[in-house]
Scaffold this motif. Structure first.
Motif, PDB file in Angstrom:
ATOM      1  N   VAL A   3     -15.811 -66.506 -18.736  1.00  0.00           N
ATOM      2  CA  VAL A   3     -15.830 -67.557 -17.728  1.00  0.00           C
ATOM      3  C   VAL A   3     -16.097 -68.896 -18.421  1.00  0.00           C
ATOM      4  N   TYR A   4     -15.467 -69.938 -17.931  1.00  0.00           N
ATOM      5  CA  TYR A   4     -15.665 -71.269 -18.505  1.00  0.00           C
ATOM      6  C   TYR A   4     -16.938 -71.878 -17.931  1.00  0.00           C
ATOM      7  N   LEU A  20     -15.641 -59.226 -29.227  1.00  0.00           N
ATOM      8  CA  LEU A  20     -15.420 -59.170 -27.788  1.00  0.00           C
ATOM      9  C   LEU A  20     -14.674 -60.430 -27.347  1.00  0.00           C
ATOM     10  N   GLU A  21     -13.689 -60.258 -26.489  1.00  0.00           N
ATOM     11  CA  GLU A  21     -12.839 -61.387 -26.099  1.00  0.00           C
ATOM     12  C   GLU A  21     -13.641 -62.527 -25.480  1.00  0.00           C
ATOM     13  N   TRP A  22     -14.573 -62.188 -24.600  1.00  0.00           N
ATOM     14  CA  TRP A  22     -15.314 -63.251 -23.910  1.00  0.00           C
ATOM     15  C   TRP A  22     -16.196 -64.041 -24.870  1.00  0.00           C
ATOM     16  N   VAL A  23     -16.709 -63.379 -25.913  1.00  0.00           N
ATOM     17  CA  VAL A  23     -17.524 -64.086 -26.886  1.00  0.00           C
ATOM     18  C   VAL A  23     -16.657 -65.050 -27.692  1.00  0.00           C
ATOM     19  N   TRP A  24     -15.516 -64.564 -28.142  1.00  0.00           N
ATOM     20  CA  TRP A  24     -14.613 -65.396 -28.934  1.00  0.00           C
ATOM     21  C   TRP A  24     -14.208 -66.645 -28.162  1.00  0.00           C
ATOM     22  N   ARG A  25     -13.891 -66.469 -26.909  1.00  0.00           N
ATOM     23  CA  ARG A  25     -13.423 -67.586 -26.096  1.00  0.00           C
ATOM     24  C   ARG A  25     -14.503 -68.639 -25.884  1.00  0.00           C
ATOM     25  N   ASP A  26     -15.761 -68.244 -25.932  1.00  0.00           N
ATOM     26  CA  ASP A  26     -16.849 -69.202 -25.720  1.00  0.00           C
ATOM     27  C   ASP A  26     -16.872 -70.291 -26.786  1.00  0.00           C
ATOM     28  N   SER A  58     -28.286 -63.343 -12.796  1.00  0.00           N
ATOM     29  CA  SER A  58     -27.514 -62.110 -12.930  1.00  0.00           C
ATOM     30  C   SER A  58     -26.239 -62.158 -12.106  1.00  0.00           C
ATOM     31  N   ARG A  59     -26.359 -62.610 -10.870  1.00  0.00           N
ATOM     32  CA  ARG A  59     -25.161 -62.690 -10.019  1.00  0.00           C
ATOM     33  C   ARG A  59     -24.250 -63.832 -10.460  1.00  0.00           C
ATOM     34  N   ARG A  60     -24.835 -64.940 -10.874  1.00  0.00           N
ATOM     35  CA  ARG A  60     -24.027 -66.049 -11.406  1.00  0.00           C
ATOM     36  C   ARG A  60     -23.218 -65.596 -12.620  1.00  0.00           C
ATOM     37  N   ASP A  61     -23.849 -64.862 -13.522  1.00  0.00           N
ATOM     38  CA  ASP A  61     -23.179 -64.469 -14.755  1.00  0.00           C
ATOM     39  C   ASP A  61     -22.126 -63.383 -14.542  1.00  0.00           C
ATOM     40  N   GLN A  62     -22.135 -62.739 -13.383  1.00  0.00           N
ATOM     41  CA  GLN A  62     -21.091 -61.787 -13.047  1.00  0.00           C
ATOM     42  C   GLN A  62     -19.891 -62.470 -12.380  1.00  0.00           C
ATOM     43  N   ALA A  63     -20.060 -63.728 -12.012  1.00  0.00           N
ATOM     44  CA  ALA A  63     -18.999 -64.458 -11.313  1.00  0.00           C
ATOM     45  C   ALA A  63     -17.835 -64.754 -12.245  1.00  0.00           C
ATOM     46  N   THR A  64     -16.642 -64.648 -11.735  1.00  0.00           N
ATOM     47  CA  THR A  64     -15.442 -64.967 -12.518  1.00  0.00           C
ATOM     48  C   THR A  64     -15.163 -66.467 -12.532  1.00  0.00           C
ATOM     49  N   GLN A  65     -15.798 -67.212 -11.612  1.00  0.00           N
ATOM     50  CA  GLN A  65     -15.782 -68.673 -11.600  1.00  0.00           C
ATOM     51  C   GLN A  65     -17.208 -69.140 -11.344  1.00  0.00           C
ATOM     52  N   GLN A  66     -17.620 -70.187 -12.068  1.00  0.00           N
ATOM     53  CA  GLN A  66     -18.977 -70.673 -11.885  1.00  0.00           C
ATOM     54  C   GLN A  66     -18.967 -72.120 -11.417  1.00  0.00           C
ATOM     55  N   TYR A  67     -19.453 -73.060 -12.224  1.00  0.00           N
ATOM     56  CA  TYR A  67     -19.597 -74.434 -11.755  1.00  0.00           C
ATOM     57  C   TYR A  67     -18.372 -75.300 -12.022  1.00  0.00           C
ATOM     58  N   ASN A  75     -14.169 -75.855 -13.767  1.00  0.00           N
ATOM     59  CA  ASN A  75     -12.923 -75.290 -14.295  1.00  0.00           C
ATOM     60  C   ASN A  75     -12.701 -75.844 -15.703  1.00  0.00           C
ATOM     61  N   ALA A  76     -11.586 -75.461 -16.325  1.00  0.00           N
ATOM     62  CA  ALA A  76     -11.329 -75.844 -17.719  1.00  0.00           C
ATOM     63  C   ALA A  76     -11.149 -77.346 -17.904  1.00  0.00           C
TER      64      ALA A  76
END
Length: 432
Positions: A388-389, A134-140, A215-224, A226-227
């Motif tokens: 998400v970063y 999964l792309e999001w897992v790889w990026r982590d 749950s709502r935090r983890d659905q966010a496309t931006q969290q705390y 940036n890169a």
């Protein structure tokens, strides 16, 4: 640190979510735990592999060394937090790190800052298997610029909505997974159903307010962050909305503030005091251990998507003298075929989406949860997670917002707690 302790304890209680690391140096110093030598004593190459959790990897390793008799694996299992601390100490000292180290997803950022301490797996062919995951897992497990791959993904913890069929039925709702999914498609729906359940049954909608926030935090496309590791919670409204939504449910008495992993929290799984639990795949085992009656709990999708809680990566510390052999082994262990075996044997949920299309996976059902195809529900959730970063300071910052929710449960003001949490976060980051 109370909230961080809860999170890491959750991982430790999982169905074997996480594993550890291993190495070939004679002076490797893992945390105290179990050790098992797998393979011939005369093997040309010994790889020390530290792991944590109940992974069942020893069974898979037996297969590997049979096909690769020139390799033996010294599998060492220990406590997750001890393992991370020992790994950090080893790479800081430049001595004692293993050949293969399993790192939990929440701790990977801590180790990504030490770019010279780990092999870049792209140098050994990781680009050829990137599409397996999964792309999001790889990026982590990737550097911010995408040039370094620190680890190969093992299992994951896609989040869903566990729910009690008896509470929904008592409140007047149909209780099939399809009906509940249709009933609660949005977070507004979740609140409306919470109000009706509380009015008709007296039950809370969920056990712990922090799980709603998560749950709502983890659905966010931006969290705390940036890169560039800059705090960005004031630049978008997704975290503020998650906090405010949770706070309002809490203050209206619709969700609880039951501390996770406490006797009260465990007992609530069996006494119908709350209707839903927003949690990852590995929570299945925790529920079964605390509510033995079959057919009461079921599983469906969360409103508006899914997140991830848990998982790990296999890394290769640079001290190893057997980087090629270490990489070949972890590539094999994380391949779809072995991920399917780990799922069927030990419940480790695959990070390789091709597994979700295999017959053995699709046909997997669980009578405890009413005979539904649980694997398919979790597979659907896994494909919905947004990359998400998080950043290396994710947990200290997240702790402060959890502390603010605790204060709200004691009667504080929402806006005041939000502002005070931001002030505490600023002080934490100033000390970094």
């Amino acid at each position: 640190m109370k909230k961080f302790f809860k999170l890491t304890t959750a991982a430790a209680l999982s169905l074997g979510l996480l594993a550890a690391c291993g190495g070939g140096q004679d002076d490797a110093a893992p945390a105290e735990g179990d050790s098992e030598q797998i393979g011939s004593e005369d093997a040309e190459v010994e790889l020390v592999f530290w792991e944590f959790g109940n992974t069942g990897y020893d069974v898979l390793i037996e297969q590997y060394v049979q096909d690769n008799p020139h390799v033996s694996i010294n599998l060492q299992n220990s406590d997750m937090n001890d393992l991370h601390d020992n790994l950090f100490t080893s790479i800081s000292a430049g001595s004692g790190a293993p050949d293969i180290a399993m790192v939990e997803t929440g701790s990977i950022e801590r180790f990504k800052t030490a770019t010279d301490a780990f092999e870049n797996l792209y140098d050994y062919g990781a680009g050829d298997v990137e599409g397996d995951f999964l792309e999001w897992v790889w990026r982590d497990a990737q550097s911010a610029d995408g040039s370094i791959q620190f680890g190969l993904p093992t299992d994951i913890g896609p989040t869903v909505m566990f729910y009690r069929t008896d509470v929904f039925e008592e409140a007047g709702f149909e209780s099939s997974p399809e009906a509940v999914s249709e009933l609660i498609q949005t977070w507004d729906d979740y609140r409306e159903v919470a109000e009706q359940i509380h009015e008709n049954t007296g039950a809370l909608m969920t056990d712990a307010a922090e799980l709603v926030f998560n749950s709502r935090r983890d659905q966010a496309t931006q969290q705390y962050f940036n890169a560039d590791n800059e705090l960005i919670v004031d630049e978008h409204d997704q975290i503020k909305n998650a906090f405010t939504y949770t706070a309002e449910l809490l203050q209206d008495g619709l969700v609880g503030d039951i501390p996770l992993w406490t006797p009260e929290w465990f007992s609530g799984m069996g006494d119908a005091s709350y209707a839903t639990m927003l949690a990852p795949a590995w929570m299945q085992g925790v529920i079964k251990d605390n509510e033995p009656e079959q057919g009461v709990w079921s599983i469906t999708t969360m409103p508006e998507g899914a997140g991830n809680w848990g998982g790990s990566f296999l890394t290769v510390p640079s001290e190893t003298e057997h980087a090629e052999e270490a990489y070949k082994f972890i590539e094999w262990l994380t391949a779809p075929e072995q991920q399917l075996e780990a799922f069927l044997g030990y419940g480790l949920f695959p990070s390789a989406p091709s597994v979700y299309e295999r017959t053995d996976f699709k046909d997997y059902t669980d009578e405890y949860f009413g005979g539904i195809a649980t694997a398919q529900v979790f597979g659907e959730a896994a494909t919905q997670v947004e990359p998400v970063y998080k950043g290396r300071n994710f947990y200290p910052v997240d702790d402060e917002f959890k502390e603010a929710l605790d204060n709200l449960a004691a009667g504080s003001d929402v806006e005041t707690e939000w502002e005070q949490a931001l002030e505490r976060v600023s002080r934490i980051l100033e000390r970094q």
